[in-house]
Design a protein around this motif. Structure first.
Motif, short mmCIF file in Angstrom:
data_model
loop_
_atom_site.label_atom_id
_atom_site.label_comp_id
_atom_site.label_asym_id
_atom_site.label_seq_id
_atom_site.Cartn_x
_atom_site.Cartn_y
_atom_site.Cartn_z
N TRP A 122 -3.62 0.73 -3.00
CA TRP A 122 -3.49 -0.51 -3.76
C TRP A 122 -3.40 -0.17 -5.25
O TRP A 122 -3.79 0.91 -5.69
CB TRP A 122 -4.65 -1.44 -3.47
N GLU A 123 -2.89 -1.10 -6.01
CA GLU A 123 -2.74 -0.87 -7.44
C GLU A 123 -4.11 -0.76 -8.10
O GLU A 123 -5.01 -1.56 -7.84
CB GLU A 123 -1.96 -2.02 -8.08
N GLY A 124 -4.24 0.26 -8.93
CA GLY A 124 -5.49 0.44 -9.66
C GLY A 124 -6.53 1.24 -8.92
O GLY A 124 -7.67 1.34 -9.38
N ASN A 125 -6.15 1.83 -7.78
CA ASN A 125 -7.18 2.58 -7.04
C ASN A 125 -7.61 3.84 -7.79
O ASN A 125 -8.70 4.36 -7.56
CB ASN A 125 -6.69 2.92 -5.63
#
Length: 837
Positions: A122-125
């Motif tokens: 996911w974005e920002g992991n």
């Protein structure tokens, strides 16, 4: 006056009787209502416990998924796998679990070396502060145990989520799994609830995880309603059998619950109206009417009581049926040390009374416990241990052990069940036989362990195999490519070019041998193998096979001898697979021996019941094998590191193929070897003797019949590969034949259809071609309405050289089968035989 008095007295008596009847009626209604509510509470609590057991199974399922995934990720991480490889594995693992539990039910990820590795990134992991999360801290504190968090709102999806996590052994790395309970339960089978009943699943803080109700309410409304229920259970206001609350429709309901081992709570609500069969009010009527209504009401109550009694009997029957799962049940007062037998095992019934001292019960039961388990059993279920568990509020405790039934020990499960709200001074001690389940479980665990060990060994062996194969396959490829370049450069030097071509041919055959071994083992491992049993002459088969090795022995200066002691030479069996076995054994004997060594093949016949046993012994005086390698000689891909005067190539697949073939033929194989002294392989095969008839022998090969002149013969060649077609055309033309070319099966059918009658003398058909394959084309030619279509010889030319492939060509109406790469000497002999015939 007296009549008036008597009338008044009668009236008073009637009023008193009416009041008494009404009072008794009211009192009876109250008693019946209380009894119904008490029974409903017992049933509701039992149902809540059963629903909780289902949820426990769900939790256990995810725990098993997590523990299994942790083991594999630890192995991958320990073997040096990078984040990309771990993510690929997690993605594959997620796909497999998703196939079981359904889409959008869970999402696995891991913390490995400080990085988030997710099956679905996911974005920002990369900047995700996992160290500050509850699931990560709880997993570290649990130190290897699986933890389940309370529900919270997922920052990515915005949906309620529960996180299960487990810490890796020896590090702070963690494998986690977000579980979306609502999605999971939407895919689960609907629970059978009582009429108008509602079910709620909450975490330890009261957050609603799942609900099954008739109301179309928002999540916030359901959570508010659940908070009230959870609060009533926590403060005890809803624990009494007649305690109730009003649902969103204003209906009075009872609440029943069960707290799971992980702190979650299952709450079941049932309308009182359903329990009490509706509310009934008595109207105000005249004295006669009241009397009549009282009688009717009493009759109704009797009927209703009968109906309810039937329900109670059904509930009791259900409880008895459930109790049949246990062969012994006791109520134990842990304060007084006295037991009461509800159900007793027949083999201790004579030694125990209905009630008695618990220590006597424990001693009597202990005499049947496996001696190795007795001490632990006595300590775990002593009164002191039971009191300690009650003080710790452990409601369910037990385990499996072996217990003697007659002369046989079987697995049983013992439990102590405690419910302080129902029986604060007692526990239930129950025993259930679980021998079959336990043995299946142990067997399954053993199978999994063996499979894991086998997989590890196979992976290691395959790595070695691919390393060896890379070398062994590149060696002949290098020779073929290098010698081809030399032949082009020295094309004017005929002697050098001839030498190059001989070496190219030798390297090609070496390459073909490697490919054949790999394909054969692949077929054996996939189970695609059958025996082609038929009568054949064993003596002739052995002589034909060893003729090649006689020539090899003369060239390599080896002493090769064949001895046969046969009473019956004609047997029923698979000559092709027997040839594979002997060819592998003799090839190894020549490969691992040197100039001057001796190689000997001995064939003996032994009578054994209705079959004869034939023993084949291949013995050499070559370099031999070490004792350590003998233990792994039949393992696929295994090869011993050898030092010799010549380079030895091989796949490490020959002996596994031999063993598999021997086992298919219900035979046995034994090996003896010592370094520097040579090896001896002994194969024993049961084969039935064929008496009174000689088998139809295969047609002789080269030199067995006079050569036939093929000059002027016309051959239809169907081959989609341009290079293969060019080679075949040149070779056939060199033998004086005329070639008609077709690029696929459809063109071949068209070419034959347009040719003059009997102008095509033979058809050479490739199997795998575009538009129309070889078998389809052969059937189409045989089906043509012309006199030469049924008799024209059709020969299959294909790389599919196994028995089932030959069977397919025969079914398609073909007369012969030539394997690729094509041996053109064999092709010419086959053409000569079929055209001549």
């Amino acid at each position: 006056m007296n009549s008036g008095k008597r009338g008044s007295i009668n009236t008073v008596l009637s009023i008193l009787l009416m009041v008494a009847c009404v009072s008794m009626l009211i009192f009876g209604v109250i008693l019946v209502r209380a009894k119904l509510l008490q029974n409903t509470q017992d049933l509701g609590m039992s149902l809540a416990e059963s629903y909780a057991a289902e949820e426990e199974l769900h939790v256990a399922t995810f725990s098993n998924f997590l523990e299994l995934g942790t083991q594999y990720v630890e192995e991958l991480s320990g073997s040096g796998a990078g984040a990309a490889e771990l993510q690929a594995w997690l993605h594959s693992y997620f796909a497999k679990i998703t196939a079981i539990v359904g889409e959008n039910v869970m999402d696995p990820y891991a913390v490995v070396d400080g990085n988030i590795v997710a099956a679905n990134p996911w974005e920002g992991n990369d900047g995700y502060d996992y160290q500050g999360t509850d699931w990560y801290r709880q997993a570290l504190e649990a130190d290897g145990e699986v933890i389940f968090t309370d529900a919270y709102i997922d920052v990515i999806t915005g949906s309620p989520v529960i996180t299960a996590a487990r810490k890796f052994e020896g590090s702070d790395d963690v494998l986690a799994m977000d579980i979306f309970p609502r999605n999971f339960h939407e895919r689960a089978e609907s629970k059978s609830l009582p009429e108008d009943g509602s079910l709620y699943l909450c975490d330890s803080k009261g957050t609603l995880l799942y609900s099954s109700t008739k109301w179309d309410a928002s999540d916030e409304e359901l959570q508010y309603f659940t908070d009230e229920l959870f609060k009533g259970i926590q403060d005890g206001s809803l624990l009494a059998y007649d305690a109730s609350f009003r649902d969103p429709d204003g209906v009075q309901r009872g609440a029943y619950y069960y707290e799971m081992s992980n702190g979650w709570t299952v709450i079941l609500t049932i309308p009182f109206q359903t329990v009490l069969m509706g509310e009934r009010n008595l109207p105000v009527m005249t004295m006669v009417g009241i009397s009549a209504l009282v009688i009717v009401a009493m009759l109704v109550m009797v009927i209703r009581d009968l109906v309810n009694s039937r329900r109670i009997r059904q509930a009791d029957t259900t409880i008895h049926i459930l109790s049949d799962s246990f062969y012994a049940i006791y109520r134990v007062n842990y304060k007084t040390g006295v037991y009461e037998a509800i159900k007793t095992s027949p083999d201790v019934a004579d030694a125990l009374s209905k009630t008695g001292d618990y220590q006597r019960l424990l001693s009597t039961v202990g005499t049947l416990v496996d001696p190795e388990t007795f001490q632990e059993f006595s300590l775990a279920f002593s009164l002191e241990s039971i009191r300690q568990r009650v003080a710790a509020k452990i409601p369910d405790y037990g385990g499996d052990y072996q217990r003697r039934f007659g002369d046989v020990y079987k697995w049983v499960n013992i439990r102590t069940l405690y419910d302080g709200s129902r029986a604060p001074d007692e526990v239930i001690l129950c025993f259930r036989e679980v021998d079959l389940e336990k043995r299946l479980q142990l067997q399954h665990m053993n199978i999994l362990q063996e499979a894991l060990e086998t997989a590890k060994k196979s992976t290691k062996a395959k790595n070695v195999f691919f390393s060896n194969m890379s070398h062994d396959m590149r060696t002949p490829l290098n020779a073929i490519i290098g010698l081809s370049e030399l032949a082009q450069r020295d094309r004017d030097d005929r002697e050098k070019v001839d030498g190059y071509m001989r070496k190219i041919a030798f390297s090609g055959k070496q390459m073909l041998s490697l490919v054949n071994d790999i394909l054969e083992l692949s077929r054996l491992e996939s189970g695609r193998h059958t025996l082609d049993c038929r009568p054949f002459n064993l003596r002739q088969c052995v002589e034909d096979l060893t003729a090649v090795f006689q020539d090899m022995a003369r060239k390599d200066d080896r002493d090769f001898s064949v001895k046969m002691e046969l009473t019956d030479a004609v047997v029923e069996g698979d000559p092709y697979k027997l040839g594979q076995i002997l060819n592998n054994l003799l090839s190894n004997a020549f490969k691992y021996s040197e100039s001057g060594d001796r190689v000997e093949l001995t064939v003996k016949q032994f009578d054994f019941q209705q079959h004869s046993k034939y023993q084949f012994t291949v013995e050499d005086t070559g370099i031999g094998m070490s004792e350590q390698f003998l233990e792994h000689i039949f393992d696929p891909y295994a090869r011993e590191t050898r030092f010799a005067s010549q380079s030895i190539t091989g796949t490490g697949l020959g002996m596994p193929i031999v063993k598999s073939l021997v086992q298919q033929m219900s035979g046995e194989i034994a090996v003896e070897s010592a370094l520097g002294e040579g090896s001896r392989f002994t194969v024993t095969l049961p084969m039935e003797v064929v008496r009174g008839a000689e088998p139809e022998e295969a047609r002789p090969e080269a030199g067995a019949e006079a050569p036939v002149d093929l000059t002027g013969k016309r051959v239809l060649l169907a081959e989609d590969n341009e290079l293969n077609r060019e080679i075949a055309v040149e070779i056939l033309a060199m033998n004086g034949m005329e070639v008609v070319q077709a690029g696929n099966g459809a063109e071949a059918v068209e070419a034959f259809q347009k040719s003059p009658l009997y102008s095509i003398h033979a058809i050479l058909m490739d199997m795998q071609m575009p538009v129309m394959d070889g078998c389809t084309a052969a059937r189409a030619i045989r089906a043509l309405d012309r006199p030469d279509a049924a008799g024209v010889p059709i020969i299959a030319a294909t790389a599919n050289a196994f028995a089932e492939d030959i069977a397919k060509t025969t079914e398609a109406g073909m007369n012969g089968h030539i394997s690729k790469p094509i041996d053109f000497a064999v092709l010419n002999r086959t053409l000569a035989r079929l055209i001549k015939g």
